[in-house]
Design a protein around this motif. Structure first.
Motif: not given
Length: 551
Positions: A514-516, A29-35, A431-432
């Motif tokens: 890096p995201w936070l 199935g599809p992979l869902y990107p982080p939101a 995010f990890t």
């Protein structure tokens, strides 16, 4: 003979490249990107429904927070020696201060749609004050209640400076930088899961009322909304109010018909709609005012316990703020926003001490769960709910009417709302690196100990509020027993400690730092001002010499 044509040797076609099998996830199935922001909200933090819907949604938030307010008063006031009239006035005071603090937080604090309600973290402190006078037979119940609540006032006033200093000195914002997404997952999860005792165990005290409420709310709010397109928004947003009205009416019918006439005392207290005695004892009109119970009493042993509770309320509020930001469609709260919110929470506790609230406040987990249940994260809705709190705190008879709703009905609601908040904590895992064994270890240890250690402390706490830590220093006992009885505090301590000491430098990307990290700076993300700036351009009028308020 001359040959006029040229013969070219035909080269064989190159072999096809070796095929690489896709990973199992891609094959299924599809992979869902982080939101970073939830996309399925009907209204986010700065978008508002119509005024009619805003009023109904605000009243719904008031009903949800009312359950915790009544639970705190029901648990503490009788042990303090208070009468039903004292209980009614305590509920009025808690509602009044909660309304004020909610307005302050939504205007000048986090600016998130969070209700500030009574905190259970102060229960151990209040029980310690109660025990000091429990053996004195020379005073009656009214005098004991008066002295106890004035002693609680003194402890709240002094301990409020803990949060004020932590906030406006920027200390709390600096500490928040150690909370990577790996730590936020267990902290936010446990702030919801750790309240399980207020869910089904409270519901089971009157299962014939609580269980129908739980089933009816799930079926109506989640399943019936798909029957017709026109009913979707109505049931999704307002099913809770309709279910409360129906089950409350059913409980009143059982009460009037004599169904609990021969039941045990505990069953009658949980099921009957006329056992709170709030309506008959509440005044028609009464405005809470500072020092309404008398002059505060200051005692060092009580103050230290309240200091521990103030730290716990800060940890719980921080976890709740992160969940509220997700469910309101905002980005993660920056460090400077957490700093000013905790400082303002200290000012709110100072107000509660002056007015005589029996406990301090914290960000209400159940009201944040309601944001996700209704998909309405509007700030204005929560501000309207604070108006309902203040209104019903002044007009006591009307407020007492809704406060007489049986507690198992609230418990059924909390079974869903606490679960929503716990599930929001899981979303920070996107995010990890969720396949890192190091991250799995940190998550597992933090979640398990965040639930297991507080459970041990609660099991070892006797009827007088004495926890397992029993040294000769009473103030030391109160602080440790309070801190380690809080699931959110334990998960935060364990998670931050392990995450920042176990291969921290080599796993920065896996931990989601890096995201936070950009969100902790005022200009680290362009959306910070959109969600968290002061209203009416107030920050332009704040002098630059006091940047600890401005940032």
């Amino acid at each position: 003979m001359v040959e006029t044509t040229t013969n070219h040797a035909q080269l064989p076609p190159p072999p096809p490249p070796p095929s690489v099998a896709p990973p199992l996830g891609a094959a299924r199935g599809p992979l869902y990107p982080p939101a970073e922001q939830l996309l399925h909200l009907q209204y986010c933090i700065h978008s508002n429904p119509s005024w009619a819907q805003t009023l109904l949604l605000g009243f719904q938030h008031y009903i949800v927070m009312l359950g915790t307010t009544v639970m705190v008063a029901t648990l503490l006031v009788p042990r303090m020696g208070g009468s039903p009239g004292d209980k009614a006035r305590v509920i009025q005071t808690l509602l009044f201060t909660s309304g004020l603090n909610t307005l302050l937080q939504t205007w000048f604090g986090t600016r998130l749609p969070t209700v500030m309600g009574p905190s259970f973290a102060y229960i151990i402190t209040v029980m310690g004050v109660v025990n000091d006078l429990s053996d004195d037979d020379s005073i009656d119940d009214h005098a004991r209640f008066s002295h106890t609540i004035r002693a609680v006032q003194g402890s709240l006033i002094v301990s409020s400076f803990i949060n004020i200093i932590l906030g406006y000195s920027k200390t709390w914002g600096k500490l928040a930088k150690f909370l990577s997404p790996v730590v936020l997952v267990p902290v936010v999860c446990v702030v919801g899961l750790g309240l399980y005792s207020r869910g089904f165990p409270q519901l089971a005290n009157c299962v014939e009322i609580g269980l129908p409420m739980l089933i009816l709310l799930i079926v109506t709010q989640q399943y019936l909304q798909h029957v017709h397109p026109l009913s979707r928004n109505i049931l999704e947003r307002f099913a809770l109010l309709g279910c409360v009205a129906l089950v409350w009416s059913f409980a009143a019918i059982l009460t009037v018909s004599g169904a609990y006439k021969n039941a045990k005392q505990q069953t009658q207290s949980s099921c009957r709609t006329d056992r709170s005695f709030l309506i008959s004892s509440a005044p028609w009109v009464r405005i809470p005012y500072p020092f309404q119970w008398g002059t505060p009493v200051f005692r060092a042993s009580h103050v230290f316990g309240a200091m521990g509770a103030a730290l716990v309320s800060s940890a719980e509020s921080t976890a709740t703020f992160y969940a509220a930001a997700r469910l309101a469609g905002a980005t993660s709260p920056p460090g400077f926003v957490l700093t000013r919110s905790i400082g303002l929470q200290g000012i709110g506790q100072l107000i509660e001490g002056l007015f005589g609230a029996i406990v301090g406040s914290t960000a209400s987990v159940e009201n944040v769960g309601l944001l996700g249940l209704t998909r309405v994260g509007s700030r204005r809705v929560v501000q309207i709910s604070s108006v309902f709190m203040i209104f019903f705190s002044i007009f006591g008879k009307f407020g007492a009417l809704f406060a007489s709703i049986p507690l198992p009905i609230f418990a059924a609601i909390y079974c869903l709302l606490y679960g929503v908040v716990a599930a929001v904590g899981i979303t920070f895992m996107q995010f990890t690196n969720s396949n890192s064994m190091r991250n799995i270890y940190v998550l597992g240890v933090s979640i398990f100990l965040g639930i297991s250690i507080p459970q041990y402390f609660l099991m070892e706490t006797d009827a007088f509020g004495h926890g397992p830590v029993r040294t000769n220093a009473g103030w030391f006992n109160d602080i440790l027993n309070t801190v380690f009885s809080s699931p959110a505090s334990v998960a935060l301590i364990v998670g931050a400690l392990v995450d920042n000491t176990l291969e921290a430098r080599h796993t920065v990307d896996d931990r989601g730092v890096p995201w936070l990290l950009p969100f902790h700076h005022r200009h680290g993300d362009s959306r910070n001002d959109e969600f968290y700036s002061y209203p009416l351009r107030i920050d332009e009028y704040i002098p630059s010499r006091i940047p600890w308020i401005k940032k």
